[in-house]
Motif scaffolding. Sequence first.
Motif, short mmCIF file in Angstrom:
data_model
loop_
_atom_site.label_atom_id
_atom_site.label_comp_id
_atom_site.label_asym_id
_atom_site.label_seq_id
_atom_site.Cartn_x
_atom_site.Cartn_y
_atom_site.Cartn_z
N VAL A 226 0.48 -0.77 0.15
CA VAL A 226 0.02 -0.14 -0.27
C VAL A 226 0.70 1.14 0.05
CG1 VAL A 226 -0.44 0.00 2.44
CG2 VAL A 226 -2.07 1.07 1.09
N GLN A 227 0.45 2.12 -1.05
CA GLN A 227 0.80 3.42 -0.74
C GLN A 227 0.39 4.93 0.11
OE1 GLN A 227 1.55 5.97 -4.28
NE2 GLN A 227 3.71 6.78 -3.78
N GLY A 228 0.18 5.35 1.32
CA GLY A 228 -0.39 6.02 2.06
C GLY A 228 -0.97 5.18 3.39
N GLU A 252 5.47 5.25 3.17
CA GLU A 252 4.79 6.73 3.46
C GLU A 252 5.91 8.00 3.24
OE1 GLU A 252 2.38 9.05 4.83
OE2 GLU A 252 0.62 7.85 4.65
N MET A 253 5.22 9.41 3.79
CA MET A 253 6.06 9.99 3.14
C MET A 253 7.51 9.98 3.52
SD MET A 253 3.78 12.83 1.76
CE MET A 253 3.86 14.62 2.40
N GLU A 254 8.32 9.80 4.86
CA GLU A 254 8.80 9.58 5.15
C GLU A 254 9.92 8.59 4.45
OE1 GLU A 254 6.13 9.14 6.53
OE2 GLU A 254 5.92 7.56 7.98
N PRO A 303 -2.27 1.89 -4.38
CA PRO A 303 -2.34 3.16 -4.26
C PRO A 303 -3.22 3.80 -3.93
CG PRO A 303 -2.42 2.67 -6.90
CD PRO A 303 -2.21 1.44 -6.15
N ALA A 304 -2.58 4.31 -2.60
CA ALA A 304 -3.99 5.31 -1.80
C ALA A 304 -3.26 6.35 -1.58
CB ALA A 304 -4.21 4.37 -1.03
N ALA A 305 -2.53 7.49 -1.85
CA ALA A 305 -2.23 8.81 -1.49
C ALA A 305 -2.72 9.51 -2.44
CB ALA A 305 -0.31 8.39 -1.59
P1 NAD Z 1 -4.99 11.13 3.60
O1 NAD Z 1 -4.52 12.51 3.87
O2 NAD Z 1 -5.60 10.83 4.87
O3 NAD Z 1 -4.26 10.78 2.77
C1 NAD Z 1 -3.11 10.24 2.51
C2 NAD Z 1 -1.91 9.82 3.40
O4 NAD Z 1 -0.78 9.38 1.92
C3 NAD Z 1 -0.97 10.72 4.06
O5 NAD Z 1 -0.38 9.54 5.16
C4 NAD Z 1 0.43 11.64 3.52
O6 NAD Z 1 1.41 10.62 4.28
C5 NAD Z 1 0.66 9.69 2.23
N1 NAD Z 1 1.38 10.00 1.04
C6 NAD Z 1 1.28 11.19 0.35
N2 NAD Z 1 2.64 11.79 -0.27
C7 NAD Z 1 2.84 9.64 -0.61
C8 NAD Z 1 3.99 9.51 -1.31
N3 NAD Z 1 4.69 10.57 -2.24
N4 NAD Z 1 4.68 8.57 -0.86
C9 NAD Z 1 3.65 7.60 -0.30
N5 NAD Z 1 2.30 8.30 0.76
C10 NAD Z 1 2.67 9.47 0.75
O7 NAD Z 1 -5.84 11.50 1.69
P2 NAD Z 1 -7.03 10.59 1.37
O8 NAD Z 1 -8.38 11.12 2.11
O9 NAD Z 1 -6.37 8.82 2.16
O10 NAD Z 1 -7.16 10.33 -0.05
C11 NAD Z 1 -5.84 9.42 -0.50
C12 NAD Z 1 -6.69 9.65 -1.58
O11 NAD Z 1 -7.51 8.56 -2.29
C13 NAD Z 1 -6.49 10.62 -2.52
O12 NAD Z 1 -6.45 10.21 -3.99
C14 NAD Z 1 -7.70 11.32 -2.57
O13 NAD Z 1 -7.78 11.64 -3.60
C15 NAD Z 1 -8.85 9.43 -2.67
N6 NAD Z 1 -10.05 9.39 -1.77
C16 NAD Z 1 -9.80 9.57 -1.05
C17 NAD Z 1 -11.20 9.91 -0.58
C18 NAD Z 1 -11.88 9.89 0.85
O14 NAD Z 1 -13.41 9.27 1.39
N7 NAD Z 1 -11.73 10.29 1.60
C19 NAD Z 1 -12.64 9.18 -1.78
C20 NAD Z 1 -11.97 8.91 -3.19
C21 NAD Z 1 -10.85 8.54 -3.03
#
Ligand code: NAD
Length: 468
Positions: A226-228, A252-254, A303-305
């Motif tokens: 998983v990414q993110g 994750e970011m780090e 991919p979830a980032a």
């Molecule tokens: P979030 O802010 O809760 O989490 C995103 C995570 O990704 C963070 O922990 C961040 O540190 C990490 N991240 C950022 N850049 C990164 C990288 N280069 N490598 C690894 N990790 C990285 O956001 P979210 O709500 O989980 O959204 C994530 C994705 O899902 C986005 O594309 C968003 O558009 C999409 N999305 C979200 C929802 C929702 O209900 N929240 C619905 C549909 C789609």
Amino acid sequence: MSDYKFYEQVNKNFDKAAVYTRFHPGLLKQIKICNTIYHVTFPLRRDDGTIEVIEGWRVEHSHHKSPTKGGIRYSHKVDEDETMALAALMSYKCAIVDVPFGGAKGGVKISTRDYSVSELERITRRYTYELIKKGFIGPGVDVPAPDYGTGAREMGWILDTYRQLSDDLNAEACVTGKPIQQGGIRGRTEATGRGVYFGIREACSVKADMDKIGLETGVEGKTFVVQGLGNVGYHASLYMTGAGAKMVGVAEMEGAIYDPKGIDLTALMEFRKETGSIIGFGNSKTLPSNKDALELECDILIPAALESQITGDNAKNIKAKIIGEAANGPTTADAHDILKDRGALILPDSYLNAGGVVVSYFEWLKNIQHVRYGRINKRFDESSFKKILNVIENISDRKFSDDEMLDLSHGAEEYDLVDSGLEETMITAYQQLLEIRNEHKLNDLRTSAYISAINKIGIMYEQMGIFP
Ligand code: NAD
């Protein structure tokens, strides 16, 4: 910042699918274009007294249905192109899962880590005020939700600001993803990740598809990366591991970590909370960069980032057999072709991450109906089930224990109904995509998803009588 123009990528996918539809080029252009774009700047007084200019957008892509719907993103990468692309994706997503909304998206160009909670509150309230002033928010107009960088807290601020300026009886329906106490719905926080899991589970149940990529059916035993680990990535991983899949890599970011023996999600989250990082967790190996996780050996890559993570540069190195696009736009159009050509099964974002908007739709319905799901029928159902169980006891030797009686006569609570509605939606939509894929003899669920969306939106426009 990536070189890929996100809106252009979305439109490339649209054009690829449009050739399989019967609509006039003018109508296709109308579907594709963003109807209204609002760019706003406003001042923020920072905690230290200085003034900073904040930039934001709200894009309403399609008004074929009302209200329009789409999340609000807080990220330093937000710009007009990205917001337009995400708004367009929302229109297609809503159509694919039969949610009766047009698509929209909002964004504020800030990195949340650079602001205090009270600064974030001032930004959110002022942004909301600007949306109200220009008619870009309202229960029947445009309804925001959380996205990257925002959550229930921000949605609560948005509702409170809207309420102060409106006496609308349905005010609670002006935004979704709210805290439960402010009209939110049970199951919304985890909805997108839960939907990702349902979608992957559905894909893994199709034997012919699994045979093609050399995997057994079912989620159990499959490895994933998983990414993110934010809202979507964490919840998707939670349900994947709950169903017996093994998480072998996390980015994750780090940075990124890998452990072929499996990574314990709960322990990893605790470790990150304590140390501020995933690096050094358990026996995991640290990868040179966080993007390397995408290229790890695994069955499923999630991919979830953010967008444009899998591009023409790294697609050829990606080994996963299934790409579950939990983020919006993680795969560029050229990367999609590379992955597809080597036989990967790509579960497209416009379908796979639709769980959030599905449950947002349930929340919006709850708000305009002014009644919690289950409130009216739960007790009635329970007493009906008890009567049936009593009849069974009377006509047979079977006696139910108190625990069995409680379990079998349980009436549905709000969460049960939301979860079942979400599961039903994800299964039905996947079956529709498979039908389209078979009908057009495609080897591509993304194109199938766009065909589904274009057909549904196109018919709406035709019915409006705008086009002959
Ligand atoms: P979030 O802010 O809760 O989490 C995103 C995570 O990704 C963070 O922990 C961040 O540190 C990490 N991240 C950022 N850049 C990164 C990288 N280069 N490598 C690894 N990790 C990285 O956001 P979210 O709500 O989980 O959204 C994530 C994705 O899902 C986005 O594309 C968003 O558009 C999409 N999305 C979200 C929802 C929702 O209900 N929240 C619905 C549909 C789609």
